[in-house]
Design a protein around this motif. Structure first.
Motif, PDB file in Angstrom:
ATOM      1  N   ASP A  70      36.769 -14.680  -1.975  1.00  0.00           N
ATOM      2  CA  ASP A  70      36.280 -13.940  -3.142  1.00  0.00           C
ATOM      3  C   ASP A  70      35.158 -14.723  -3.812  1.00  0.00           C
ATOM      4  N   GLU A  71      33.920 -14.291  -3.626  1.00  0.00           N
ATOM      5  CA  GLU A  71      32.757 -14.951  -4.228  1.00  0.00           C
ATOM      6  C   GLU A  71      32.819 -16.463  -3.976  1.00  0.00           C
ATOM      7  N   ALA A  72      33.163 -16.826  -2.754  1.00  0.00           N
ATOM      8  CA  ALA A  72      33.488 -18.219  -2.464  1.00  0.00           C
ATOM      9  C   ALA A  72      32.299 -19.170  -2.516  1.00  0.00           C
ATOM     10  N   VAL A  73      31.082 -18.675  -2.572  1.00  0.00           N
ATOM     11  CA  VAL A  73      29.939 -19.588  -2.686  1.00  0.00           C
ATOM     12  C   VAL A  73      29.114 -19.323  -3.952  1.00  0.00           C
ATOM     13  N   SER A  74      29.579 -18.371  -4.774  1.00  0.00           N
ATOM     14  CA  SER A  74      28.755 -17.945  -5.914  1.00  0.00           C
ATOM     15  C   SER A  74      28.597 -19.009  -6.990  1.00  0.00           C
ATOM     16  N   ARG A 117      25.233 -24.132  -1.321  1.00  0.00           N
ATOM     17  CA  ARG A 117      25.672 -22.795  -0.924  1.00  0.00           C
ATOM     18  C   ARG A 117      25.372 -22.525   0.548  1.00  0.00           C
ATOM     19  N   ILE A 118      24.160 -22.897   0.973  1.00  0.00           N
ATOM     20  CA  ILE A 118      23.775 -22.619   2.357  1.00  0.00           C
ATOM     21  C   ILE A 118      24.685 -23.369   3.331  1.00  0.00           C
ATOM     22  N   ARG A 119      25.100 -24.589   2.943  1.00  0.00           N
ATOM     23  CA  ARG A 119      26.011 -25.379   3.796  1.00  0.00           C
ATOM     24  C   ARG A 119      27.374 -24.722   3.930  1.00  0.00           C
ATOM     25  N   ILE A 120      27.885 -24.221   2.787  1.00  0.00           N
ATOM     26  CA  ILE A 120      29.223 -23.616   2.817  1.00  0.00           C
ATOM     27  C   ILE A 120      29.176 -22.277   3.568  1.00  0.00           C
ATOM     28  N   VAL A 121      28.056 -21.565   3.449  1.00  0.00           N
ATOM     29  CA  VAL A 121      27.891 -20.331   4.231  1.00  0.00           C
ATOM     30  C   VAL A 121      27.921 -20.673   5.717  1.00  0.00           C
ATOM     31  N   GLU A 122      27.241 -21.769   6.083  1.00  0.00           N
ATOM     32  CA  GLU A 122      27.250 -22.198   7.488  1.00  0.00           C
ATOM     33  C   GLU A 122      28.658 -22.555   7.944  1.00  0.00           C
ATOM     34  N   HIS A 171      28.992 -10.428  -4.572  1.00  0.00           N
ATOM     35  CA  HIS A 171      27.970  -9.575  -5.189  1.00  0.00           C
ATOM     36  C   HIS A 171      26.614  -9.872  -4.552  1.00  0.00           C
ATOM     37  N   ASP A 172      26.543 -10.956  -3.768  1.00  0.00           N
ATOM     38  CA  ASP A 172      25.273 -11.497  -3.309  1.00  0.00           C
ATOM     39  C   ASP A 172      24.925 -10.986  -1.906  1.00  0.00           C
ATOM     40  N   LEU A 173      24.027 -10.028  -1.870  1.00  0.00           N
ATOM     41  CA  LEU A 173      23.655  -9.399  -0.613  1.00  0.00           C
ATOM     42  C   LEU A 173      23.024 -10.405   0.357  1.00  0.00           C
ATOM     43  N   GLY A 174      22.263 -11.353  -0.175  1.00  0.00           N
ATOM     44  CA  GLY A 174      21.626 -12.359   0.666  1.00  0.00           C
ATOM     45  C   GLY A 174      22.645 -13.211   1.411  1.00  0.00           C
ATOM     46  N   VAL A 175      23.679 -13.631   0.689  1.00  0.00           N
ATOM     47  CA  VAL A 175      24.741 -14.442   1.293  1.00  0.00           C
ATOM     48  C   VAL A 175      25.460 -13.641   2.372  1.00  0.00           C
ATOM     49  N   VAL A 176      25.810 -12.405   2.050  1.00  0.00           N
ATOM     50  CA  VAL A 176      26.526 -11.566   3.007  1.00  0.00           C
ATOM     51  C   VAL A 176      25.639 -11.273   4.228  1.00  0.00           C
ATOM     52  N   ALA A 177      24.356 -11.069   3.976  1.00  0.00           N
ATOM     53  CA  ALA A 177      23.432 -10.815   5.088  1.00  0.00           C
ATOM     54  C   ALA A 177      23.367 -12.024   6.023  1.00  0.00           C
ATOM     55  N   ALA A 178      23.436 -13.223   5.441  1.00  0.00           N
ATOM     56  CA  ALA A 178      23.353 -14.439   6.247  1.00  0.00           C
ATOM     57  C   ALA A 178      24.644 -14.731   6.994  1.00  0.00           C
ATOM     58  N   ALA A 223      17.557 -13.552   6.137  1.00  0.00           N
ATOM     59  CA  ALA A 223      18.732 -12.787   6.548  1.00  0.00           C
ATOM     60  C   ALA A 223      18.618 -11.353   6.028  1.00  0.00           C
ATOM     61  N   LEU A 224      18.114 -11.204   4.807  1.00  0.00           N
ATOM     62  CA  LEU A 224      17.963  -9.866   4.233  1.00  0.00           C
ATOM     63  C   LEU A 224      16.892  -9.070   4.953  1.00  0.00           C
ATOM     64  N   SER A 225      15.845  -9.767   5.356  1.00  0.00           N
ATOM     65  CA  SER A 225      14.738  -9.062   5.999  1.00  0.00           C
ATOM     66  C   SER A 225      15.059  -8.670   7.428  1.00  0.00           C
ATOM     67  N   GLY A 226      15.729  -9.582   8.140  1.00  0.00           N
ATOM     68  CA  GLY A 226      15.902  -9.328   9.559  1.00  0.00           C
ATOM     69  C   GLY A 226      17.285  -8.901   9.963  1.00  0.00           C
ATOM     70  N   GLY A 227      18.244  -9.012   9.050  1.00  0.00           N
ATOM     71  CA  GLY A 227      19.622  -8.830   9.458  1.00  0.00           C
ATOM     72  C   GLY A 227      19.999 -10.035  10.283  1.00  0.00           C
TER      73      GLY A 227
END
Lengths: 246, 269
Positions: free
Chosen positions: A164-168, A175-180, A196-203, B264-268
């Motif tokens: 639940d929002e684990a990197v927010s 954040r980028i490390r924990i996403v990895e 809530h963070d689309l960028g994180v979810v996209a990554a 990531a947002l741009s390319g998926g």
């Protein structure tokens, strides 16, 4: 692995938090649930964890109904499903040594084996040194604390982790490390990542569910939804994320 | 006058710990500067120091001049005059920045009538109300006459932040400090508030010190950026240079992380 059908939850008659929510999570999937405040994402996660009971619809895990009142089931469920929360400062007991924090699920679920060795293995997996064991949470940074919370979630070898929002709450560079780290872990377990963070979810996530005001407006493969968002809300969400200058 | 705010060799210490170290920067009238930093970078403390709101336990050395007036060590009376005319602040959390027991209209009315008194006018009753309504319209709040009578908890987070901006504007400051003003907001609301800030700063010719950890957010509003790390400025320059071709390894790490999410947002995946 997880089947959610026609889920409904509300407070009283007027306040509906979730309405007709249906989706499924395959074994080994890596699913993101995205929503803004008031979308019902936290309520949905509470229902998935068996912390609240839905007022309509069902959640089943490996064919069994997730029922907060069924203590026998919940005991088995806890063994298979673990959670990581947003705030690494409040989710760890400040008086407990890291060894005991991470070992807690092993003890409470009476898991056989050498607990110390299991804790050491979990620490290693999240990128922390074994020497962390004898220390207290306040001796660690926010990112390291979140690694400890993740180690606690994986130590009992669950089939699924709900985050639940684990990197927010983490700084960008952490954040980028924990996403990895989550990405690496998702290779060997099923991950449901609420944010809530689309960028994180996209990554991080291969599949995505978009919630708006308690309803699913869109779901599917992340790459496809990002390339061609079908619902106006998804389009607006995607257009609202500020981008780096080219 | 070419600089409105001039910070020179600012060092903030407490109990032998240095929180901000030898920081220097200037903001010209109408200029927009972004202060980028992660937690513990000293970015909010810098804002506090500039507005003369530092906690008593923190010792400030160096110099901060605002419209030619030294802020460090200035008596409260002088700071009171600076705050409002020269400088106003919008904070991160609009729920705690507003008085929960006071109707929105009155909260905006206080700084507004104070400014008018300062200018030698006494504003009250209908005249005051119509100026408050004007401000609520300026920050693009829907149904201003309802919001005027609402309490903070009766409106949404984005609307509360618009109210906080209206309060800051009520003073007609020459420099607006915005400390993480959109961090507590949803991304769709954030986009609207950023657009509003951008338009207002242009329209009113205010200078802006925009403080945030969020690189793309800063990039969208600031023309020049300063990157703070553990109280030290590691890099400064035009936003288009620092955020595109960062020189310092720390800035490079930040930009790389921000770009990873962006890509990531741009390319998926």
């Amino acid at each position: 692995m997880l089947e959610i059908a026609n889920l409904r939850f509300g407070y009283g008659r007027e306040k509906t938090v979730l309405e007709d929510v249906s989706f499924s999570v395959r074994a080994g999937a890596n699913l993101g649930i995205v929503g803004e405040s008031g979308s019902g994402k936290t309520t949905l996660l509470r229902l998935l964890l068996g912390l609240s009971r839905p007022q309509g619809g069902t959640i089943s895990f490996d064919g069994e109904t997730v029922d907060a009142a069924d203590r026998g089931f919940m005991r088995r469920y806890r063994r298979k499903v673990q959670a990581v929360f947003q705030d690494p400062y409040s989710s760890l007991d400040p008086r407990q040594k890291v060894r005991d924090i991470i070992g807690e699920p092993l003890a409470s679920l009476s898991i056989p084996g050498d607990h110390r060795q299991m804790v050491a293995a979990a620490l290693d997996e999240v990128g922390l040194d074994e020497s962390a064991m004898e220390r207290l949470p306040h001796q660690f940074s926010g990112g390291q604390r979140q690694r400890i919370a993740i180690a606690r979630a994986i130590v009992a070898r669950p089939k699924m982790v709900l985050a639940d929002e684990a990197v927010s709450a983490l700084d960008l560079s952490t954040r980028i490390r924990i996403v990895e780290l989550f990405k690496a872990l998702s290779e060997s377990l099923t991950l449901v990542f609420v944010s809530h963070d689309l960028g994180v979810v996209a990554a991080l996530c291969e599949e995505i569910v978009i919630l708006e005001a308690g309803r699913i407006v869109e779901q599917g493969r992340t790459s496809e939804i990002l390339r061609a968002p079908a619902h106006p809300y998804t389009q607006r969400l995607l257009a609202s994320v500020p981008r780096m200058p080219a | 006058m070419t600089t409105h705010l001039d910070v020179r060799g600012l060092t903030l210490t407490t109990q032998g710990r240095t929180l901000v170290s030898n920081l220097s920067f200037a903001i010209a009238p109408g200029e927009r500067v972004g202060l980028i930093g992660e937690s513990g970078s000293g970015k909010s403390l810098t804002a506090m120091a500039v507005s003369g709101l530092l906690p008593a336990a923190i010792r400030a050395q160096g110099s901060i001049t605002l419209a030619g007036q030294e802020v460090i060590g200035a008596p409260g009376r002088v700071l009171d005059r600076l705050r409002g005319t020269e400088i106003a602040i919008v904070f991160q959390e609009p729920l705690t920045a507003l008085d929960p027991l006071m109707r929105i209209g009155r909260q905006i009315g206080i700084p507004l009538s104070r400014r008018h008194r300062r200018d030698g006018r006494d504003l009250s009753g209908r005249a005051l109300e119509s100026e408050i309504l004007g401000l609520l319209e300026k920050v693009r709040l829907p149904d201003p006459s309802r919001i005027l009578r609402a309490h903070p908890w009766e409106i949404s987070g984005g609307q509360r932040q618009r109210v906080a901006i209206a309060m800051a504007l009520a003073c007609r400051p020459k420099l607006l400090i915005a400390d993480e003003p959109t961090t507590a907001l949803d991304v769709t609301t954030q986009a609207e508030v950023l657009k509003l800030l951008d338009a207002l700063v242009k329209e009113l010719g205010m200078a802006l010190l925009f403080i945030s950890h969020d690189l793309p957010v800063v990039a969208s509003i600031a023309e020049r950026v300063i990157v703070l790390r553990s109280g030290e400025a590691v890099e400064a320059g035009p936003a288009g240079e620092v955020l595109v071709q960062p020189r310092h390894p720390y800035t490079q790490t930040l930009v790389e992380a921000a770009r990873a999410f962006d890509d990531a947002l741009s390319g998926g995946r």
